[in-house]
Write an enzyme that holds these catalytic residues in place. Structure first.
Site, mmCIF file in Angstrom:
data_model
loop_
_atom_site.group_PDB
_atom_site.id
_atom_site.type_symbol
_atom_site.label_atom_id
_atom_site.label_comp_id
_atom_site.label_asym_id
_atom_site.label_seq_id
_atom_site.Cartn_x
_atom_site.Cartn_y
_atom_site.Cartn_z
ATOM 1 C CB SER A 1 -21.907 30.563 -37.852
ATOM 2 O OG SER A 1 -21.160 30.735 -36.449
ATOM 3 C CE LYS B 1 -3.587 24.059 -37.455
ATOM 4 N NZ LYS B 1 -3.046 22.920 -36.932
ATOM 5 C CG ASN C 1 -9.428 35.432 -32.024
ATOM 6 O OD1 ASN C 1 -9.970 34.457 -32.924
ATOM 7 N ND2 ASN C 1 -8.958 35.163 -30.815
ATOM 8 C CG HIS D 1 -11.613 33.728 -26.388
ATOM 9 N ND1 HIS D 1 -10.788 32.583 -26.928
ATOM 10 C CD2 HIS D 1 -11.909 33.540 -25.153
ATOM 11 C CE1 HIS D 1 -10.718 31.821 -25.895
ATOM 12 N NE2 HIS D 1 -11.388 32.314 -24.745
HETATM 13 C C1 GAR Z 1 -16.437 30.737 -32.169
HETATM 14 O O1 GAR Z 1 -17.080 30.352 -31.135
HETATM 15 C C2 GAR Z 1 -15.171 31.276 -32.035
HETATM 16 O O2 GAR Z 1 -15.507 32.165 -31.036
HETATM 17 C C3 GAR Z 1 -14.354 30.205 -31.674
HETATM 18 O O3 GAR Z 1 -14.712 29.378 -32.684
HETATM 19 C C4 GAR Z 1 -16.058 29.251 -32.733
HETATM 20 C C5 GAR Z 1 -16.153 29.229 -34.393
HETATM 21 O O4 GAR Z 1 -17.437 29.375 -34.682
HETATM 22 N N1 GAR Z 1 -12.865 30.680 -31.488
HETATM 23 C C6 GAR Z 1 -12.196 30.224 -30.555
HETATM 24 O O5 GAR Z 1 -12.321 29.616 -29.813
HETATM 25 C C7 GAR Z 1 -10.753 30.735 -30.847
HETATM 26 N N2 GAR Z 1 -10.041 30.843 -29.579
HETATM 27 P P1 GAR Z 1 -17.549 29.697 -36.150
HETATM 28 O O6 GAR Z 1 -16.902 28.876 -37.073
HETATM 29 O O7 GAR Z 1 -19.075 29.192 -36.379
HETATM 30 O O8 GAR Z 1 -17.450 31.082 -36.420
#
Ligand code: GAR
Length: 197
Positions: free
Chosen positions: A12, A90, A106, A108
């Site tokens: 998303s 990853k 990235n 977070h």
């Molecule tokens: C998001 O909340 C992102 O910040 C997190 O995964 C989710 C992905 O959502 N990432 C982490 O936790 C990395 N450390 P999305 O696939 O809907 O963008």
């Protein structure tokens, strides 16, 4: 600005950035999507958008060094100059980081350096925030280096934690913040307000 995405699941955040590009709110082009998960929503979204996409993982490339080099080859083939991790679960390999120094970002779902590091991703971050009784949480965009969630922070957006919050309500609210923050941060990079080394 040619954007490449690395995503593992829903995608998303990636979609929010693609939408901003398509709407002319971001002077950038989404040019390639790579996922370690063949069934990810991110790959499906890329197909829907007509963006070249690749499944590259330990399954396609059992040797981590080969995988790292293949990811670099794909990013170079598509002339990517900014690589965005968007829910990529990853570690980014050393060849990728050395090829695009300071140009892998990235997002977070928490306020780094707290609630970051190995094992701290997705809903686990929100669980830890609630367990700690934190008053605020939010989203952080940072430059990726060799250590999880460690590189220089570029932008942060906070939200207050309410007594009534659950993992689900926090996840929803923070994700909405992420969509806006990631897009705005890229926009600030493009206009030179944020300089990448
Ligand atoms: C998001 O909340 C992102 O910040 C997190 O995964 C989710 C992905 O959502 N990432 C982490 O936790 C990395 N450390 P999305 O696939 O809907 O963008």
């Amino acid at each position: 600005m040619r954007l490449g995405f690395l995503a593992s699941h829903n995608g998303s955040n990636m979609q929010a950035i693609i939408d901003a590009c398509r709407a002319g709110r971001l002077a950038a082009s989404p040019v390639v999507v790579i996922s370690n998960n063949a069934d990810s929503g991110a790959l499906q979204r890329a197909r829907n958008e007509g963006i070249p996409c690749y499944h590259l993982s330990g399954r396609t490339h059992p040797d981590p060094e080969d995988l790292d080099r293949e990811i670099v080859d794909v990013l170079l083939k598509h002339d990517v100059n900014l690589t965005l991790l968007a829910g990529y679960m990853k570690k980014v390999g050393p060849v990728t980081l050395a090829t695009f120094p300071g140009h892998v970002l990235n997002i977070h779902p928490g306020l780094l350096p707290d609630y970051g590091g190995p094992g701290m991703y997705g809903r686990r971050v929100h669980e830890a925030v609630l367990a700690a009784g934190a008053r605020t949480t939010g989203a952080t965009v940072h430059v990726v280096d060799a250590i999880y969630d460690n590189g220089p922070v570029l932008a942060v957006r906070e939200t207050a934690v309410q007594k009534s919050d659950t993992v689900e309500t926090l996840a929803r609210r923070v994700l909405a913040l992420e969509h806006a923050l990631y897009t705005e941060t890229i926009s600030r990079i493009i206009c030179g307000e944020i300089r990448l080394s």
